[in-house]
Scaffold this motif. Structure first.
Motif, mmCIF file in Angstrom:
data_model
loop_
_atom_site.group_PDB
_atom_site.id
_atom_site.type_symbol
_atom_site.label_atom_id
_atom_site.label_comp_id
_atom_site.label_asym_id
_atom_site.label_seq_id
_atom_site.Cartn_x
_atom_site.Cartn_y
_atom_site.Cartn_z
ATOM 1 N N TYR A 198 27.070 97.307 14.552
ATOM 2 C CA TYR A 198 27.638 95.965 14.516
ATOM 3 C C TYR A 198 28.138 95.591 13.124
ATOM 4 C CZ TYR A 198 25.208 95.185 18.946
ATOM 5 O OH TYR A 198 24.763 95.273 20.239
ATOM 6 N N ASP A 199 29.130 94.713 13.089
ATOM 7 C CA ASP A 199 29.556 94.019 11.884
ATOM 8 C C ASP A 199 28.655 92.789 11.808
ATOM 9 O OD1 ASP A 199 30.777 92.511 9.913
ATOM 10 O OD2 ASP A 199 32.790 92.670 10.739
ATOM 11 N N ALA A 200 27.692 92.792 10.893
ATOM 12 C CA ALA A 200 26.711 91.713 10.819
ATOM 13 C C ALA A 200 26.149 91.603 9.406
ATOM 14 C CB ALA A 200 25.577 91.967 11.812
ATOM 15 N N PHE A 252 35.075 96.205 8.155
ATOM 16 C CA PHE A 252 34.220 95.144 8.654
ATOM 17 C C PHE A 252 34.072 94.113 7.539
ATOM 18 C CE2 PHE A 252 31.517 98.607 7.155
ATOM 19 C CZ PHE A 252 30.705 97.977 6.230
ATOM 20 N N THR A 257 25.863 86.223 15.012
ATOM 21 C CA THR A 257 27.315 86.314 15.218
ATOM 22 C C THR A 257 27.812 87.743 15.091
ATOM 23 O OG1 THR A 257 27.778 85.894 12.876
ATOM 24 C CG2 THR A 257 27.656 83.976 14.343
ATOM 25 N N GLN A 258 26.924 88.700 15.242
ATOM 26 C CA GLN A 258 27.298 90.111 15.072
ATOM 27 C C GLN A 258 28.410 90.522 16.045
ATOM 28 O OE1 GLN A 258 23.523 91.929 15.553
ATOM 29 N NE2 GLN A 258 23.384 91.497 17.708
ATOM 30 N N LYS A 259 29.298 91.391 15.556
ATOM 31 C CA LYS A 259 30.410 91.888 16.367
ATOM 32 C C LYS A 259 30.238 93.391 16.574
ATOM 33 C CE LYS A 259 33.180 88.679 13.802
ATOM 34 N NZ LYS A 259 32.442 88.703 12.577
ATOM 35 N N LEU A 260 30.328 93.832 17.819
ATOM 36 C CA LEU A 260 30.166 95.246 18.141
ATOM 37 C C LEU A 260 31.338 96.050 17.584
ATOM 38 C CD1 LEU A 260 28.502 97.368 19.717
ATOM 39 C CD2 LEU A 260 30.001 96.911 21.660
ATOM 40 N N ILE A 261 31.036 97.100 16.823
ATOM 41 C CA ILE A 261 32.052 98.010 16.291
ATOM 42 C C ILE A 261 32.059 99.311 17.080
ATOM 43 C CG2 ILE A 261 32.760 99.399 14.313
ATOM 44 C CD1 ILE A 261 31.626 97.286 12.483
#
Length: 103
Positions: free
Chosen positions: A51-53, A82, A60-64
């Motif tokens: 994740y981008d966190a 990221f 609010t982490q975004k799955l990479i």
């Protein structure tokens, strides 16, 4: 005389026994981009996400990247930027032998 100057070289981290828990781990070596994930020895049933966190508790982490229990050994190239940080989420108690490269 390589194609990348010293400041743009990749860093890496390799999974070890401390990664063999179903938990999240911030990858401090990485600050701007995920280069690749090299799975050198696939382990049956191992799965993890990247994740981008900002931290392991960042909501609010975004799955990479996502690796399932059936992902075969190989090199998976991302070269993806990221903005917050890089966190690996080990979804199972065992994980494949893996190297994560980043800048």
């Amino acid at each position: 005389f390589g194609s990348v100057n010293i400041s743009n070289g990749y860093r890496s981290t390799t999974t070890d026994s401390t990664w063999n828990t179903a938990t999240k781990k911030k990858i401090n070596e990485c600050t701007t981009s995920l280069g690749s994930v090299v799975i050198t020895s696939a382990t049956a049933g191992s799965a993890f996400n990247i994740y981008d966190a900002t931290s392991t508790t960042d909501l609010t982490q975004k799955l990479i990247a996502q690796f399932t229990a059936t992902t075969p050994a190989g090199t998976y190239v991302f070269d993806r930027d990221f903005t917050s940080g890089l966190v690996a989420d080990m979804l199972t108690s065992s994980i494949a032998s893996t190297t994560i490269t980043c800048r």
